[in-house]
Enzyme design. Structure first.
Site, short mmCIF file in Angstrom:
data_model
loop_
_atom_site.label_atom_id
_atom_site.label_comp_id
_atom_site.label_asym_id
_atom_site.label_seq_id
_atom_site.Cartn_x
_atom_site.Cartn_y
_atom_site.Cartn_z
N ASN A 117 3.76 3.64 -10.62
CA ASN A 117 2.56 3.71 -11.45
C ASN A 117 1.27 3.87 -10.65
O ASN A 117 0.29 4.42 -11.14
CB ASN A 117 2.47 2.45 -12.31
N SER B 202 3.13 10.10 -14.59
CA SER B 202 2.38 11.32 -14.39
C SER B 202 1.11 11.22 -15.23
O SER B 202 0.45 10.18 -15.25
CB SER B 202 3.23 12.54 -14.79
N TYR C 138 -6.05 16.40 -8.49
CA TYR C 138 -5.27 15.43 -9.25
C TYR C 138 -4.12 16.12 -9.97
O TYR C 138 -2.97 15.65 -9.92
CB TYR C 138 -6.18 14.72 -10.25
N THR D 107 -8.40 1.93 -20.12
CA THR D 107 -8.21 1.15 -18.90
C THR D 107 -9.40 1.45 -17.99
O THR D 107 -10.36 2.11 -18.39
CB THR D 107 -6.90 1.58 -18.19
N ASP E 184 0.87 -1.17 0.00
CA ASP E 184 0.00 0.00 0.00
C ASP E 184 0.91 1.22 0.00
O ASP E 184 1.60 1.48 0.99
CB ASP E 184 -0.89 -0.01 1.24
N LYS F 121 0.00 15.61 -9.65
CA LYS F 121 0.86 15.25 -10.78
C LYS F 121 1.87 16.36 -11.10
O LYS F 121 3.01 16.07 -11.48
CB LYS F 121 0.01 14.91 -12.01
#
Length: 285
Positions: A85, A136, A150, A185, A57, A154
């Protein structure tokens, strides 16, 4: 030479695609997942291909991350390529995010990668070789409405990576920032909308419009995650179509959509610089 990859967030998306491609190419993979039991299908596919599953984690404290990397390094004796990732996106108006959401977003997307990098660097430095790969996003260059948190995470990861690259290159360690656009995805399905919900005042605004756009795009993204995995591998390893880029770029943009957005962002920044030049130069002694 067979290399050892440590890939976080390997239970799905680009992480899973990359892990399987690296294994197919004959290298060793330690695939980190927060919950291998819940991601049993992905874990099974990686193990069947010869990979090792590692429970991790990335939001855990720094000392726990360091111990985890020590354990991971013992599997093959080293980590040659660290791929940070694991990540997700919290969405909503900037003014409504809770403290819990803000902390969790940065723990996952920023603190985790930083701690993992810190833990992996001593071994790489001792061997005078290694690669740090930080995933990123196009949002790491161009922040959209709803994506303030978010994008902040990044942008932070990219700032860290940029400075890092200048610190560790003399030790033979390379750094690569990956900036993907929209790939097919589960990323959009997994995005978390602000737990405080969207206030009525934002209905019909840019925030509402972008959220609806994301919902419509889920499952219809133009990007092929298998091709993304292949290009990443090539640039990292110096092979195939992307091999000529190894060691020559800090940022790898993936997807036409990401290229268009980042190009427009750079043009706007350049325009701002030129328009404000007189004021900018006026502040020197």
């Amino acid at each position: 030479m067979v290399s050892v990859w440590f890939i976080t967030g390997a239970s799905n998306g680009l992480g899973l695609s990359l892990a399987l491609y690296v294994l197919k190419s004959g290298h060793n993979v330690i695939a980190a997942m927060r919950n291998p039991t819940r991601s049993a299908e992905a874990a099974k596919s990686i193990e069947a291909a010869g990979g090792k599953i590692f429970q991790l984690d990335v939001t855990r404290p720094q000392d726990e991350i360091f111990k985890a990397i020590e354990t991971a390094e013992a599997i093959y004796g080293r980590i040659d390529i660290l791929v940070n990732n694991a990540g997700y996106s919290a969405l909503g108006p900037a003014e409504t995010f809770s403290e819990r959401e803000i902390i969790r977003q940065f723990q996952t997307n920023v603190f985790g990668p930083i701690y993992l990098t810190q833990a992996a660097l001593p071994g790489m430095r001792s061997r005078r070789s290694g690669t740090i790969v930080n995933l990123s996003s196009v949002a790491g260059q161009d922040g959209l409405p709803t994506c303030s948190l978010y994008a902040a995470s990044k942008f932070s990861l990219e700032g860290f990576s940029e400075a890092l690259s200048r610190e560790i290159s003399e030790f033979g360690i390379s750094t690569l920032i990956i900036e993907p656009g929209a790939f097919r995805t589960n990323f959009l399905h997994a995005m978390e909308v602000d737990e405080n919900s969207i206030p009525e005042v934002y209905q019909g605004t840019a925030v509402d419009q972008v959220l609806n756009k994301f919902k419509a795009a889920a499952g219809n993204q133009i990007g092929d995650p298998l091709k993304a995995a292949e290009r990443m591998f090539e640039v990292i390893m110096g092979e195939g179509q992307g091999g000529s880029l190894k060691g020559k770029i800090l940022r790898l943009v993936l997807g036409k959509d990401a290229y268009s957005r980042i190009t427009a962002k750079i043009k706007k920044q350049q325009s701002d610089l030129e328009v404000a030049r007189e004021v900018t130069f006026s502040t020197d002694l």
